[in-house]
Scaffold this motif. Structure first.
Motif, PDB file in Angstrom:
ATOM      1  N   ALA A   1      52.391 -22.433  13.020  1.00  0.00           N
ATOM      2  CA  ALA A   1      53.070 -23.097  14.148  1.00  0.00           C
ATOM      3  C   ALA A   1      52.293 -22.958  15.458  1.00  0.00           C
ATOM      4  CB  ALA A   1      54.487 -22.548  14.308  1.00  0.00           C
ATOM      5  N   ILE A   2      51.790 -21.752  15.740  1.00  0.00           N
ATOM      6  CA  ILE A   2      51.095 -21.543  17.024  1.00  0.00           C
ATOM      7  C   ILE A   2      49.756 -22.294  17.017  1.00  0.00           C
ATOM      8  CG2 ILE A   2      49.963 -19.817  18.483  1.00  0.00           C
ATOM      9  CD1 ILE A   2      52.085 -17.781  17.474  1.00  0.00           C
ATOM     10  N   ALA A   3      48.937 -22.041  15.993  1.00  0.00           N
ATOM     11  CA  ALA A   3      47.589 -22.623  15.949  1.00  0.00           C
ATOM     12  C   ALA A   3      47.642 -24.155  15.922  1.00  0.00           C
ATOM     13  CB  ALA A   3      46.857 -22.099  14.719  1.00  0.00           C
ATOM     14  N   ILE A   4      48.519 -24.695  15.103  1.00  0.00           N
ATOM     15  CA  ILE A   4      48.582 -26.149  14.940  1.00  0.00           C
ATOM     16  C   ILE A   4      49.132 -26.806  16.210  1.00  0.00           C
ATOM     17  CG2 ILE A   4      49.718 -28.004  13.637  1.00  0.00           C
ATOM     18  CD1 ILE A   4      49.510 -26.044  11.170  1.00  0.00           C
TER      19      ILE A   4
ATOM     20  N   CYS B   1      47.108 -29.542  18.339  1.00  0.00           N
ATOM     21  CA  CYS B   1      47.704 -30.873  18.563  1.00  0.00           C
ATOM     22  C   CYS B   1      47.874 -31.170  20.048  1.00  0.00           C
ATOM     23  CB  CYS B   1      49.072 -30.972  17.894  1.00  0.00           C
ATOM     24  SG  CYS B   1      49.006 -31.027  16.108  1.00  0.00           S
ATOM     25  N   GLU B   2      48.241 -30.162  20.816  1.00  0.00           N
ATOM     26  CA  GLU B   2      48.501 -30.387  22.243  1.00  0.00           C
ATOM     27  C   GLU B   2      47.214 -30.639  23.012  1.00  0.00           C
ATOM     28  OE1 GLU B   2      51.442 -30.556  23.968  1.00  0.00           O
ATOM     29  OE2 GLU B   2      52.466 -30.430  22.026  1.00  0.00           O
ATOM     30  N   ARG B   3      46.116 -30.017  22.540  1.00  0.00           N
ATOM     31  CA  ARG B   3      44.869 -30.089  23.308  1.00  0.00           C
ATOM     32  C   ARG B   3      43.693 -30.405  22.389  1.00  0.00           C
ATOM     33  NH1 ARG B   3      44.734 -26.707  27.984  1.00  0.00           N
ATOM     34  NH2 ARG B   3      42.488 -26.699  27.702  1.00  0.00           N
ATOM     35  N   ALA B   4      43.199 -31.630  22.496  1.00  0.00           N
ATOM     36  CA  ALA B   4      42.109 -32.088  21.628  1.00  0.00           C
ATOM     37  C   ALA B   4      40.778 -31.446  21.992  1.00  0.00           C
ATOM     38  CB  ALA B   4      41.993 -33.609  21.694  1.00  0.00           C
ATOM     39  N   ASP B   5      40.733 -30.666  23.079  1.00  0.00           N
ATOM     40  CA  ASP B   5      39.474 -30.028  23.474  1.00  0.00           C
ATOM     41  C   ASP B   5      39.330 -28.602  22.937  1.00  0.00           C
ATOM     42  OD1 ASP B   5      41.698 -29.611  25.398  1.00  0.00           O
ATOM     43  OD2 ASP B   5      40.294 -28.166  26.255  1.00  0.00           O
ATOM     44  N   LEU B   6      40.400 -28.030  22.394  1.00  0.00           N
ATOM     45  CA  LEU B   6      40.362 -26.617  22.000  1.00  0.00           C
ATOM     46  C   LEU B   6      39.780 -26.429  20.602  1.00  0.00           C
ATOM     47  CD1 LEU B   6      43.870 -25.369  23.225  1.00  0.00           C
ATOM     48  CD2 LEU B   6      41.672 -25.338  24.451  1.00  0.00           C
TER      49      LEU B   6
ATOM     50  N   ALA C   1      48.873 -28.232   8.584  1.00  0.00           N
ATOM     51  CA  ALA C   1      47.742 -28.779   9.350  1.00  0.00           C
ATOM     52  C   ALA C   1      47.344 -30.150   8.817  1.00  0.00           C
ATOM     53  CB  ALA C   1      46.569 -27.813   9.297  1.00  0.00           C
ATOM     54  N   GLN C   2      47.327 -30.304   7.486  1.00  0.00           N
ATOM     55  CA  GLN C   2      46.982 -31.616   6.907  1.00  0.00           C
ATOM     56  C   GLN C   2      47.909 -32.693   7.450  1.00  0.00           C
ATOM     57  OE1 GLN C   2      44.575 -32.532   5.143  1.00  0.00           O
ATOM     58  NE2 GLN C   2      43.705 -30.647   4.322  1.00  0.00           N
ATOM     59  N   ARG C   3      49.180 -32.354   7.525  1.00  0.00           N
ATOM     60  CA  ARG C   3      50.184 -33.339   7.914  1.00  0.00           C
ATOM     61  C   ARG C   3      50.203 -33.578   9.425  1.00  0.00           C
ATOM     62  NH1 ARG C   3      55.117 -32.228   8.539  1.00  0.00           N
ATOM     63  NH2 ARG C   3      54.825 -30.161   7.650  1.00  0.00           N
ATOM     64  N   LEU C   4      50.017 -32.489  10.197  1.00  0.00           N
ATOM     65  CA  LEU C   4      50.245 -32.588  11.645  1.00  0.00           C
ATOM     66  C   LEU C   4      48.959 -32.638  12.461  1.00  0.00           C
ATOM     67  CD1 LEU C   4      53.055 -29.887  11.850  1.00  0.00           C
ATOM     68  CD2 LEU C   4      53.387 -32.354  12.061  1.00  0.00           C
ATOM     69  N   ALA C   5      47.879 -32.106  11.917  1.00  0.00           N
ATOM     70  CA  ALA C   5      46.669 -31.942  12.729  1.00  0.00           C
ATOM     71  C   ALA C   5      45.429 -32.356  11.952  1.00  0.00           C
ATOM     72  CB  ALA C   5      46.548 -30.484  13.192  1.00  0.00           C
TER      73      ALA C   5
ATOM     74  N   ALA D   1      36.688 -29.948  12.656  1.00  0.00           N
ATOM     75  CA  ALA D   1      36.440 -28.496  12.593  1.00  0.00           C
ATOM     76  C   ALA D   1      36.928 -27.797  13.861  1.00  0.00           C
ATOM     77  CB  ALA D   1      34.967 -28.189  12.341  1.00  0.00           C
ATOM     78  N   ARG D   2      37.974 -28.346  14.472  1.00  0.00           N
ATOM     79  CA  ARG D   2      38.574 -27.694  15.643  1.00  0.00           C
ATOM     80  C   ARG D   2      39.680 -26.735  15.234  1.00  0.00           C
ATOM     81  NH1 ARG D   2      41.484 -29.779  18.930  1.00  0.00           N
ATOM     82  NH2 ARG D   2      42.043 -31.730  17.948  1.00  0.00           N
ATOM     83  N   LEU D   3      39.974 -26.700  13.935  1.00  0.00           N
ATOM     84  CA  LEU D   3      41.036 -25.825  13.436  1.00  0.00           C
ATOM     85  C   LEU D   3      40.545 -25.217  12.127  1.00  0.00           C
ATOM     86  CD1 LEU D   3      43.918 -24.743  13.546  1.00  0.00           C
ATOM     87  CD2 LEU D   3      44.736 -26.914  12.641  1.00  0.00           C
TER      88      LEU D   3
END
Ligand code: GLN
Length: 290
Positions: free
Chosen positions: A129-132, A136-141, A160-164, A171-173
């Motif tokens: 929940a935290i990482a995803i 999702c909130e910040r495409a630069d992180l 992550a597959q579904r939401l991010a 490779a941002r996550l």
């Protein structure tokens, strides 16, 4: 419509109306509606608009089973397999902690401090929940998330597959298996580290109440009166934070003083505690010297 023709409930058909299922469930109305949505595959708006129609028998049976399990104490989120966090639906299972609104404060505190392109670590990610949410909130992180539980990482990867999907593709996550700092390479450095670790002391009476009875003990309970995981995270943080990097930790509402002392002892500066939606001390953070 004439009242003369209204059928008395006792003489009604074997399968009751959708509304009647909710009322007769013995559950708080909102919980019953969430379970009925899940059992029927119908949207809440549809169920409200068609509440006085006869429910379909298969949905009524499925609902009866879920309602019984809920009355016995199982968390709604485990019965439906999902919980909303910061506006997104996360898959949850009994291998992961159910995301809580208090933890949204932790995510917000990271977002408030993350400079463009920052590298962020989420230790003990559970459902992700935290990482995803961060990715999702910040495409630069750039976000790395760890967990020692393979089952939890499997849930997080599916979320992550579904939401991010875009963050994964870029490779941002990234995921790392292992306990706290052991999951990382010695040279890994971050601008911000966040964690919602286990912080309840063994034998705390809350563990015998509500949803906590069904959640994974390793996500809830820590030794040393609930402080051991927080201690281990604070102790390893200076080695993995860049200069002026932030450590942000969720904790129990009576642990803020102990945590501020731990952070000060580890050399952190600008230490402060944030209060959650209930006004309780819930997140304490500190910054490495420049
Ligand atoms: N916030 C949870 C609770 O007290 C505990 C989660 C945790 O230990 N990290 O209900």
């Amino acid at each position: 419509m004439s009242g003369r023709w209204t059928i008395a409930p006792a003489l009604g058909p074997a399968t009751p109306s959708w509304d009647r299922l909710v009322l007769a469930s013995g559950l708080p109305r909102l919980e019953a509606r969430v379970l009925l949505e899940h059992a029927s595959g119908r949207r809440r708006e549809w169920l409200l608009a068609h509440g006085d129609e006869i429910a379909d028998a298969r949905a009524a049976d499925a609902f009866a089973g879920l309602a019984r399990r809920r009355r016995d104490g199982e968390p709604v989120a485990y019965l439906t397999g999902s919980r909303e966090f910061l506006g997104r639906d996360f898959e949850v299972s009994p291998s992961v902690l159910i995301p809580r609104p208090e933890t949204e404060l932790l995510v917000q505190a990271v977002l408030d401090r993350a400079l463009p392109g920052a590298r962020v670590l989420d230790l003990g990610t559970g459902s992700g929940a935290i990482a995803i949410s961060l990715a999702c909130e910040r495409a630069d992180l750039y976000v790395v998330a760890t967990d020692r539980s393979p089952e939890a990482l499997a849930v997080a990867r599916r979320n992550a597959q579904r939401l991010a999907g875009q963050a994964l593709a870029g490779a941002r996550l990234l995921w790392r298996a292992g306990s706290w700092w052991d999951a990382l390479d010695a040279q890994d450095r971050f601008d911000l580290v966040a964690s919602n670790p286990p912080y309840i002391g063994a034998g705390d009476p809350h563990l015998a109440q509500g949803d906590l009875r069904y959640e994974p003990q390793q996500a809830l309970v820590a030794g040393g009166g609930g402080l051991d995981a927080l201690r281990e995270i604070v102790a390893g943080a200076p080695r993995h934070l860049r200069p002026a990097g932030w450590l942000l930790l969720e904790h129990g509402c009576d642990q803020d003083g102990a945590l501020r002392a731990l952070l000060a002892g580890a050399g952190f500066e600008s230490i402060q505690t944030l209060r959650d939606v209930s006004g309780l001390p819930r997140v304490t953070l500190g910054r490495m010297p420049e």
